[in-house]
Write a protein that holds these residues in place. Structure first.
Motif, PDB file in Angstrom:
ATOM      1  N   GLU A 136       5.513  -3.203  11.028  1.00  0.00           N
ATOM      2  CA  GLU A 136       5.671  -2.901   9.603  1.00  0.00           C
ATOM      3  C   GLU A 136       4.329  -2.765   8.897  1.00  0.00           C
ATOM      4  OE1 GLU A 136       8.295  -5.858   8.033  1.00  0.00           O
ATOM      5  OE2 GLU A 136      10.083  -4.805   8.741  1.00  0.00           O
ATOM      6  N   SER A 137       3.321  -3.522   9.348  1.00  0.00           N
ATOM      7  CA  SER A 137       2.045  -3.443   8.641  1.00  0.00           C
ATOM      8  C   SER A 137       1.230  -2.228   9.080  1.00  0.00           C
ATOM      9  CB  SER A 137       1.246  -4.730   8.835  1.00  0.00           C
ATOM     10  OG  SER A 137       0.823  -4.838  10.177  1.00  0.00           O
ATOM     11  N   ARG A 138       1.520  -1.701  10.258  1.00  0.00           N
ATOM     12  CA  ARG A 138       0.746  -0.558  10.753  1.00  0.00           C
ATOM     13  C   ARG A 138       1.376   0.784  10.451  1.00  0.00           C
ATOM     14  NH1 ARG A 138      -0.522  -3.437  16.153  1.00  0.00           N
ATOM     15  NH2 ARG A 138      -2.257  -4.732  15.500  1.00  0.00           N
ATOM     16  N   CYS A 139       2.638   0.773  10.046  1.00  0.00           N
ATOM     17  CA  CYS A 139       3.333   2.039   9.814  1.00  0.00           C
ATOM     18  C   CYS A 139       3.708   2.178   8.343  1.00  0.00           C
ATOM     19  CB  CYS A 139       4.624   2.093  10.625  1.00  0.00           C
ATOM     20  SG  CYS A 139       4.347   2.031  12.401  1.00  0.00           S
ATOM     21  N   PRO A 140       3.675   3.415   7.826  1.00  0.00           N
ATOM     22  CA  PRO A 140       4.205   3.642   6.474  1.00  0.00           C
ATOM     23  C   PRO A 140       5.669   3.224   6.429  1.00  0.00           C
ATOM     24  CG  PRO A 140       3.098   5.614   7.324  1.00  0.00           C
ATOM     25  CD  PRO A 140       3.211   4.647   8.461  1.00  0.00           C
ATOM     26  N   GLN A 141       6.096   2.737   5.271  1.00  0.00           N
ATOM     27  CA  GLN A 141       7.457   2.200   5.165  1.00  0.00           C
ATOM     28  C   GLN A 141       8.520   3.238   5.538  1.00  0.00           C
ATOM     29  OE1 GLN A 141       8.529   0.617   1.342  1.00  0.00           O
ATOM     30  NE2 GLN A 141      10.205  -0.561   2.193  1.00  0.00           N
ATOM     31  N   ALA A 168       0.855  -1.205   0.000  1.00  0.00           N
ATOM     32  CA  ALA A 168       0.000   0.000   0.000  1.00  0.00           C
ATOM     33  C   ALA A 168       0.874   1.232   0.000  1.00  0.00           C
ATOM     34  CB  ALA A 168      -0.900  -0.012   1.233  1.00  0.00           C
ATOM     35  N   ALA A 169       1.010   1.847  -1.146  1.00  0.00           N
ATOM     36  CA  ALA A 169       1.898   3.005  -1.225  1.00  0.00           C
ATOM     37  C   ALA A 169       1.106   4.286  -1.421  1.00  0.00           C
ATOM     38  CB  ALA A 169       2.894   2.827  -2.376  1.00  0.00           C
ATOM     39  N   ARG A 170       0.170   4.511  -0.479  1.00  0.00           N
ATOM     40  CA  ARG A 170      -0.563   5.750  -0.650  1.00  0.00           C
ATOM     41  C   ARG A 170       0.158   6.850   0.102  1.00  0.00           C
ATOM     42  NH1 ARG A 170      -3.803   6.480   3.903  1.00  0.00           N
ATOM     43  NH2 ARG A 170      -3.491   4.667   5.181  1.00  0.00           N
ATOM     44  N   MET A 171       0.330   7.981  -0.562  1.00  0.00           N
ATOM     45  CA  MET A 171       1.171   9.028  -0.013  1.00  0.00           C
ATOM     46  C   MET A 171       0.413   9.930   0.955  1.00  0.00           C
ATOM     47  SD  MET A 171       4.063   8.251  -0.960  1.00  0.00           S
ATOM     48  CE  MET A 171       4.979   9.649  -0.280  1.00  0.00           C
ATOM     49  N   ALA A 172      -0.897   9.742   1.096  1.00  0.00           N
ATOM     50  CA  ALA A 172      -1.677  10.568   2.012  1.00  0.00           C
ATOM     51  C   ALA A 172      -1.133  10.432   3.431  1.00  0.00           C
ATOM     52  CB  ALA A 172      -3.136  10.163   1.977  1.00  0.00           C
ATOM     53  N   ALA A 173      -1.182  11.502   4.162  1.00  0.00           N
ATOM     54  CA  ALA A 173      -0.723  11.461   5.549  1.00  0.00           C
ATOM     55  C   ALA A 173      -1.626  10.526   6.342  1.00  0.00           C
ATOM     56  CB  ALA A 173      -0.763  12.855   6.156  1.00  0.00           C
ATOM     57  N   PRO A 174      -1.044   9.744   7.221  1.00  0.00           N
ATOM     58  CA  PRO A 174      -1.861   8.826   8.022  1.00  0.00           C
ATOM     59  C   PRO A 174      -2.821   9.609   8.911  1.00  0.00           C
ATOM     60  CG  PRO A 174       0.492   8.381   8.297  1.00  0.00           C
ATOM     61  CD  PRO A 174       0.370   9.656   7.524  1.00  0.00           C
ATOM     62  N   THR A 175      -3.971   9.041   9.156  1.00  0.00           N
ATOM     63  CA  THR A 175      -4.909   9.662  10.080  1.00  0.00           C
ATOM     64  C   THR A 175      -4.371   9.536  11.499  1.00  0.00           C
ATOM     65  OG1 THR A 175      -6.073   7.606  10.499  1.00  0.00           O
ATOM     66  CG2 THR A 175      -6.862   8.931   8.641  1.00  0.00           C
ATOM     67  N   ARG A 176      -5.012  10.224  12.417  1.00  0.00           N
ATOM     68  CA  ARG A 176      -4.580  10.165  13.808  1.00  0.00           C
ATOM     69  C   ARG A 176      -4.642   8.723  14.313  1.00  0.00           C
ATOM     70  NH1 ARG A 176      -6.470  10.817  19.055  1.00  0.00           N
ATOM     71  NH2 ARG A 176      -4.882  11.774  20.354  1.00  0.00           N
ATOM     72  N   GLU A 177      -5.721   8.023  13.957  1.00  0.00           N
ATOM     73  CA  GLU A 177      -5.864   6.627  14.403  1.00  0.00           C
ATOM     74  C   GLU A 177      -4.718   5.778  13.871  1.00  0.00           C
ATOM     75  OE1 GLU A 177      -8.516   8.375  13.202  1.00  0.00           O
ATOM     76  OE2 GLU A 177      -9.503   8.562  15.152  1.00  0.00           O
ATOM     77  N   GLU A 178      -4.376   6.002  12.605  1.00  0.00           N
ATOM     78  CA  GLU A 178      -3.279   5.225  12.008  1.00  0.00           C
ATOM     79  C   GLU A 178      -1.948   5.545  12.684  1.00  0.00           C
ATOM     80  OE1 GLU A 178      -4.946   4.607   7.441  1.00  0.00           O
ATOM     81  OE2 GLU A 178      -3.999   6.488   7.984  1.00  0.00           O
ATOM     82  N   ARG A 179      -1.762   6.812  12.991  1.00  0.00           N
ATOM     83  CA  ARG A 179      -0.522   7.186  13.687  1.00  0.00           C
ATOM     84  C   ARG A 179      -0.446   6.521  15.052  1.00  0.00           C
ATOM     85  NH1 ARG A 179      -1.602  12.431  11.877  1.00  0.00           N
ATOM     86  NH2 ARG A 179      -2.183  13.130  13.972  1.00  0.00           N
ATOM     87  N   MET A 180      -1.562   6.563  15.786  1.00  0.00           N
ATOM     88  CA  MET A 180      -1.572   5.953  17.108  1.00  0.00           C
ATOM     89  C   MET A 180      -1.299   4.444  17.016  1.00  0.00           C
ATOM     90  SD  MET A 180      -2.026   8.644  18.820  1.00  0.00           S
ATOM     91  CE  MET A 180      -2.342   8.235  20.526  1.00  0.00           C
TER      92      MET A 180
END
Length: 82
Positions: free
Chosen positions: A44-49, A1-13
């Motif tokens: 690795e699966s929860r964070c952008p590379q 998943a190479a989407r360049m959008a900034a992660p949401t707050r939930e994704e960051r947490m």
């Protein structure tokens, strides 16, 4: 998943939580990554590379810094004179 959008707050947490779990595991197993493989995969699966790379570098840096603080740093010139 190479989407360049900034992660949401939930994704960051989720990412930071996974990182903390992984790092805690490493700390308690003397950095034996094999023992923390499951947590590594979650991290690795929860964070952008890019973040994974950044956090890996950051951990190396923090470990290096801690080592200097515990063992002290002796400049090479000073080592020769005793």
């Amino acid at each position: 998943a190479a989407r360049m959008a900034a992660p949401t707050r939930e994704e960051r947490m989720a990412c930071w939580g996974a990182r903390d779990d992984f790092w805690q595991c490493l700390d308690s197993h003397g950095d034996d990554a094999a023992k923390c493989e499951k947590l590594r995969r979650a991290f690795e699966s929860r964070c952008p590379q890019q973040w994974v790379k950044h956090f890996d570098k950051r951990r190396d840096f923090l470990k290096y810094k801690k080592k200097l603080e515990t063992e002290g740093y002796i400049p090479t010139e000073a080592a020769g004179k005793s």
